[in-house]
Design a protein around this motif. Sequence first.
Motif, PDB file in Angstrom:
ATOM      1  N   VAL A  51       0.916  -1.161  -0.033  1.00 15.93           N
ATOM      2  CA  VAL A  51      -0.156   0.081   0.132  1.00 15.93           C
ATOM      3  C   VAL A  51       0.839   1.217   0.131  1.00 15.93           C
ATOM      4  CG1 VAL A  51      -1.548   1.314   1.226  1.00 15.93           C
ATOM      5  CG2 VAL A  51      -1.888  -1.210   0.956  1.00 15.93           C
ATOM      6  N   THR A  52       0.627   2.045  -0.952  1.00 17.81           N
ATOM      7  CA  THR A  52       1.445   3.418  -0.953  1.00 17.81           C
ATOM      8  C   THR A  52       0.705   4.775  -0.698  1.00 17.81           C
ATOM      9  OG1 THR A  52       0.906   3.546  -3.440  1.00 17.81           O
ATOM     10  CG2 THR A  52       3.018   2.173  -3.090  1.00 17.81           C
ATOM     11  N   ASP A  53      -0.328   4.651  -0.966  1.00 16.25           N
ATOM     12  CA  ASP A  53      -1.253   5.833  -0.789  1.00 16.25           C
ATOM     13  C   ASP A  53      -2.474   5.208  -0.412  1.00 16.25           C
ATOM     14  OD1 ASP A  53       0.185   8.185  -2.325  1.00 16.25           O
ATOM     15  OD2 ASP A  53       0.326   6.358  -3.362  1.00 16.25           O
ATOM     16  N   ALA A  54      -3.094   6.337   0.686  1.00 18.51           N
ATOM     17  CA  ALA A  54      -4.808   6.074   0.991  1.00 18.51           C
ATOM     18  C   ALA A  54      -5.318   7.506   1.405  1.00 18.51           C
ATOM     19  CB  ALA A  54      -4.701   5.308   2.315  1.00 18.51           C
ATOM     20  N   GLU A  55      -6.479   7.850   0.745  1.00 17.46           N
ATOM     21  CA  GLU A  55      -7.165   9.179   0.878  1.00 17.46           C
ATOM     22  C   GLU A  55      -8.595   8.934   1.097  1.00 17.46           C
ATOM     23  OE1 GLU A  55      -7.234  13.654  -1.290  1.00 17.46           O
ATOM     24  OE2 GLU A  55      -6.025  11.991  -2.273  1.00 17.46           O
ATOM     25  N   TYR A  56      -9.028   9.633   2.280  1.00 16.31           N
ATOM     26  CA  TYR A  56     -10.205   9.725   2.637  1.00 16.31           C
ATOM     27  C   TYR A  56     -11.243  10.350   1.635  1.00 16.31           C
ATOM     28  CZ  TYR A  56     -14.383   9.132   5.846  1.00 16.31           C
ATOM     29  OH  TYR A  56     -15.600   8.728   6.303  1.00 16.31           O
ATOM     30  N   ASP A  57     -12.375  10.157   1.255  1.00 16.13           N
ATOM     31  CA  ASP A  57     -13.427  10.725   0.271  1.00 16.13           C
ATOM     32  C   ASP A  57     -14.485  11.319   1.514  1.00 16.13           C
ATOM     33  OD1 ASP A  57     -15.699  11.480  -1.034  1.00 16.13           O
ATOM     34  OD2 ASP A  57     -14.348  11.195  -2.788  1.00 16.13           O
TER      35      ASP A  57
ATOM     36  N   SER B 200       8.342  -2.383  10.744  1.00 19.90           N
ATOM     37  CA  SER B 200       8.382  -2.769   9.053  1.00 19.90           C
ATOM     38  C   SER B 200       9.133  -1.891   8.423  1.00 19.90           C
ATOM     39  CB  SER B 200       6.776  -2.870   8.628  1.00 19.90           C
ATOM     40  OG  SER B 200       6.278  -1.607   9.253  1.00 19.90           O
ATOM     41  N   LYS B 201       9.617  -0.814   8.966  1.00 19.47           N
ATOM     42  CA  LYS B 201      10.379   0.182   8.192  1.00 19.47           C
ATOM     43  C   LYS B 201      11.739  -0.079   8.538  1.00 19.47           C
ATOM     44  CE  LYS B 201      10.729   4.861   6.737  1.00 19.47           C
ATOM     45  NZ  LYS B 201      10.274   6.481   6.901  1.00 19.47           N
ATOM     46  N   ARG B 202      12.457  -0.449   7.455  1.00 19.37           N
ATOM     47  CA  ARG B 202      14.050  -0.667   8.168  1.00 19.37           C
ATOM     48  C   ARG B 202      14.939   0.457   8.020  1.00 19.37           C
ATOM     49  NH1 ARG B 202      11.942  -4.769   5.076  1.00 19.37           N
ATOM     50  NH2 ARG B 202      12.261  -4.001   3.172  1.00 19.37           N
TER      51      ARG B 202
ATOM     52  N   ASN C 282       5.152   5.385   6.481  1.00 12.24           N
ATOM     53  CA  ASN C 282       5.500   4.828   5.245  1.00 12.24           C
ATOM     54  C   ASN C 282       4.414   4.990   4.163  1.00 12.24           C
ATOM     55  OD1 ASN C 282       7.928   4.497   4.126  1.00 12.24           O
ATOM     56  ND2 ASN C 282       7.618   2.203   4.108  1.00 12.24           N
ATOM     57  N   ILE C 283       3.192   5.078   4.534  1.00 11.26           N
ATOM     58  CA  ILE C 283       2.197   5.267   3.690  1.00 11.26           C
ATOM     59  C   ILE C 283       1.907   6.595   3.576  1.00 11.26           C
ATOM     60  CG2 ILE C 283      -0.144   4.575   3.068  1.00 11.26           C
ATOM     61  CD1 ILE C 283       0.531   2.080   4.916  1.00 11.26           C
ATOM     62  N   ASN C 284       1.437   7.067   2.279  1.00 19.61           N
ATOM     63  CA  ASN C 284       0.942   8.516   1.906  1.00 19.61           C
ATOM     64  C   ASN C 284      -0.371   8.518   2.512  1.00 19.61           C
ATOM     65  OD1 ASN C 284       0.619  11.286   1.283  1.00 19.61           O
ATOM     66  ND2 ASN C 284       0.441  10.568  -0.768  1.00 19.61           N
ATOM     67  N   ILE C 285      -0.678   8.707   3.706  1.00 16.30           N
ATOM     68  CA  ILE C 285      -2.373   8.951   4.163  1.00 16.30           C
ATOM     69  C   ILE C 285      -2.675  10.383   4.544  1.00 16.30           C
ATOM     70  CG2 ILE C 285      -3.815   8.328   6.112  1.00 16.30           C
ATOM     71  CD1 ILE C 285      -1.597   5.982   6.865  1.00 16.30           C
TER      72      ILE C 285
ATOM     73  N   ASP D 197      12.838   1.960  11.808  1.00 17.32           N
ATOM     74  CA  ASP D 197      12.073   3.243  12.280  1.00 17.32           C
ATOM     75  C   ASP D 197      10.937   2.523  13.036  1.00 17.32           C
ATOM     76  OD1 ASP D 197      10.608   5.363  12.768  1.00 17.32           O
ATOM     77  OD2 ASP D 197      10.912   6.041  10.526  1.00 17.32           O
ATOM     78  N   SER D 198      11.054   2.264  14.137  1.00 17.22           N
ATOM     79  CA  SER D 198      10.159   1.596  14.755  1.00 17.22           C
ATOM     80  C   SER D 198       8.717   2.367  15.088  1.00 17.22           C
ATOM     81  CB  SER D 198      10.574   1.041  16.185  1.00 17.22           C
ATOM     82  OG  SER D 198      11.601   0.226  16.016  1.00 17.22           O
ATOM     83  N   VAL D 199       7.480   1.442  15.497  1.00 18.98           N
ATOM     84  CA  VAL D 199       6.361   1.986  16.086  1.00 18.98           C
ATOM     85  C   VAL D 199       5.571   2.827  15.279  1.00 18.98           C
ATOM     86  CG1 VAL D 199       5.024   2.854  18.018  1.00 18.98           C
ATOM     87  CG2 VAL D 199       7.439   1.893  18.365  1.00 18.98           C
ATOM     88  N   THR D 200       6.266   3.939  14.684  1.00 18.46           N
ATOM     89  CA  THR D 200       5.303   4.789  13.821  1.00 18.46           C
ATOM     90  C   THR D 200       5.785   4.705  12.391  1.00 18.46           C
ATOM     91  OG1 THR D 200       7.011   6.684  14.086  1.00 18.46           O
ATOM     92  CG2 THR D 200       4.979   6.697  15.543  1.00 18.46           C
ATOM     93  N   GLY D 201       6.910   4.104  12.142  1.00 18.89           N
ATOM     94  CA  GLY D 201       7.634   3.966  10.814  1.00 18.89           C
ATOM     95  C   GLY D 201       6.781   3.345   9.826  1.00 18.89           C
ATOM     96  N   GLY D 202       6.036   2.199  10.174  1.00 19.48           N
ATOM     97  CA  GLY D 202       5.019   1.580   9.103  1.00 19.48           C
ATOM     98  C   GLY D 202       4.027   2.309   8.817  1.00 19.48           C
TER      99      GLY D 202
END
Length: 542
Positions: free
Chosen positions: A108-114, A144-146, A398-401, A390-395
Amino acid sequence: MSEQVLDALIVGAGFSGIHILSKLRKLDFNVKIYESGGDLGGTWYWNRYPGARVDSETPIYQLSEEKEIWDDFEWRERFPGRQELMRYFHHADKKLGLSKDIHYNTTVTDAEYDNSKKQWFVKTSNKGLSTWANHLILCTGFASKRYTPPFNGIDSFKGQWYHSGVWPENGVDLTGKRVAVIGTGASGVQIIQEIGPQVKHLTVYQRTPNLAIPMRQCFLGEEQKSLWKFPDKARYAEIFENLKKTFGALVIDMDFTEKKFEDSTPEERQALYEYLWNYGGFSYWLSTYKEIFHLQEANDEVYKFWCDQTRARLTDPKKRDLLAPVKAPHAWGTKRPCLETSFYEVFNQANVDLINVRESPILSIAENGVETEKEGVVEVDVIVFATGFDSVTGGILNINIKNGAGLSIQDKWKSGTATYLGLSSAGFPNLYWFYGPQAPTAFSNGPTTGTIQGNFVVDLMVKMRNENKRSVEAVKEAEDEWVKELKELWYNSLFPPTDSWYQGANIPGKLREPLNYFGGIPEYIKALEGCAEKGYEGFIIE
């Protein structure tokens, strides 16, 4: 481009993702998982490095509510290795038919709320695959983000180099090789003790000594060699329930002792330390005195016992002082201890060197090895970066939300992470994450915490479906209160001065802040249940 419309999209096929997929399917929700790896397992799909092993003992580290999985699965190790864990995940897949609802190799790269649709539009690296979902559930985990330090010259190195988090699936033959391991965190400890006996020469680059404690590994049929015994499967349900009553759900039938440190005699304290040390696992961390994280005297005593035990295992005076210094490098237990089996004995080998990078920093990666300030270039054939995540918040980051107003989660958290109950964030409707920021994450067992959080969200989704509601969002004031409580717990403990991934201190430039809820699992459950009992107080449901 194909588009789906889902009741829920889950990101990540580890324990949390599998649990909520199974639970939502049974309740007739239309749900799928997008998983960046090629198989089930979450972090265990990627953890293929030598010696990879979980630090939670059997039967804690598994799905507790899916009896159909554990009822006929036999664990063979007290602390399961990667192969054993993948055997478990494949068994789970066979029993529940999970893979039919999972898209593998899909990041998953991007997620945008409508705002008008009250749905998330999610894009992936899988060309042509995009998704509309009423609810977006991030099970990206805390690691999950090394992170690989930007050393000069990495691209010029003519040997092989690997990060512990992306080890080749077919393994790496290190026999007879000259190897450098940079980092002595959890993966570093496991790699070092595994490869030490087989490589030609091993050079370990240490920044901070790892205050590792004995694992006391035990295999099925060898229980007589250990104080620990494989639990009777008839007790599994009871064990799972009892775990929720302990601080971290990390030790079977044990929690912090009820007796106060100051009310115990020196002899009683020593007897407790010795028993827990020999019992193994996280008992020496989370079954001693509650005061160890608040009272320096108690913390110092626990460290001294650790130090005496560990120094006795090391033969070289210089290595002894680097690995187990008489003066604690930080308060005991304020970094998550690693469990080891032969980590310290490896440094007694003549073919193993230890370099303190605080005194002799790494200057660059040369064509033929690693260059430090005092040693110059140490020639190696293979470099292993056990440099963590990059623990806890990194994952999540890493997604463009983005929410319906175009605000990204990255921008919202730029000045400080903010969540309500460690589950969601004000301004981002229908978005949740498990085993992530501001939950008991780093102090708890992943499957237990993920299950507790997952059940809360599922119950909320059922309520919304029954009442024909389409959006739920955390209230800013409730979020502020949760962050305030979290910080009060943290700053009234011995944790803040320690440079650890608990507060983002392992990543250069990352904001230093408490990222984990330090109240313990029972208090966390109380907060979730209190919220639900008051009609999900702190959320706006429309």
